[in-house]
Write an enzyme that holds these catalytic residues in place. Sequence first.
Site, PDB file in Angstrom:
ATOM      1  N   GLU A   1      -3.633   3.623   1.899  1.00 33.35           N
ATOM      2  CA  GLU A   1      -3.943   3.736   3.324  1.00 33.35           C
ATOM      3  C   GLU A   1      -4.122   5.204   3.658  1.00 33.35           C
ATOM      4  OE1 GLU A   1      -1.389   3.819   7.399  1.00 33.35           O
ATOM      5  OE2 GLU A   1      -0.879   2.241   5.981  1.00 33.35           O
TER       6      GLU A   1
ATOM      7  N   HIS B   1       2.601  11.197  -6.810  1.00 38.56           N
ATOM      8  CA  HIS B   1       1.204  10.891  -7.080  1.00 38.56           C
ATOM      9  C   HIS B   1       0.950   9.397  -6.952  1.00 38.56           C
ATOM     10  CE1 HIS B   1       3.011  10.322 -11.136  1.00 38.56           C
ATOM     11  NE2 HIS B   1       2.142   9.323 -11.210  1.00 38.56           N
TER      12      HIS B   1
ATOM     13  N   GLU C   1      -3.204  10.257 -10.604  1.00 40.06           N
ATOM     14  CA  GLU C   1      -3.124  10.091 -12.053  1.00 40.06           C
ATOM     15  C   GLU C   1      -4.082   8.991 -12.469  1.00 40.06           C
ATOM     16  OE1 GLU C   1       0.238   9.226 -15.497  1.00 40.06           O
ATOM     17  OE2 GLU C   1       0.644   8.615 -13.429  1.00 40.06           O
TER      18      GLU C   1
ATOM     19  N   HIS D   1       0.829  -1.202   0.000  1.00 36.78           N
ATOM     20  CA  HIS D   1       0.000   0.000   0.000  1.00 36.78           C
ATOM     21  C   HIS D   1       0.865   1.255   0.000  1.00 36.78           C
ATOM     22  CE1 HIS D   1       0.623  -0.607   4.415  1.00 36.78           C
ATOM     23  NE2 HIS D   1       0.758   0.702   4.385  1.00 36.78           N
TER      24      HIS D   1
END
Length: 139
Positions: A55, A73, A116, A5
């Site tokens: 998260e 990003h 994105e 994550h």
Amino acid sequence: MKYLHTMVRVTDLDASMRFFRDALGLEEVRRTEHAQGRFTLVYLAAPGDHDAQIELTYNWDPEVYTGGRNFGHVAFAVDDIYATCERLQQHGVTILRPPRDGHMAFVRSPDQISVELLQAGGRLPPAEPWASMPNTGSW
């Protein structure tokens, strides 16, 4: 090795859930409250693909976070970039870099995290209003 994550700190959990869950379409995978540490963790993932998660860390005591642009990003492949951008707009999200090329767009979360969006399976043919829409702000 397996990617698990990406963690981002958020200042308003409700606003962040409206963005990531309601507007972007991610699913809440799990949520934990940590009273002693005074924070909440919410894990979200794309529908049908819970392997890669984001998260959201919400610290209960207010903090000012800087450097959101320095983070870079997060990126998601989407089935229809035009439909995704339209749904985001319906949720009040500004499309900062429109998908003029039928391939890529950028938006920001309420905490200014750049997101994105990439068209899965190749570019779509250019379409209005996206083809002539200018960039807004920075991403």
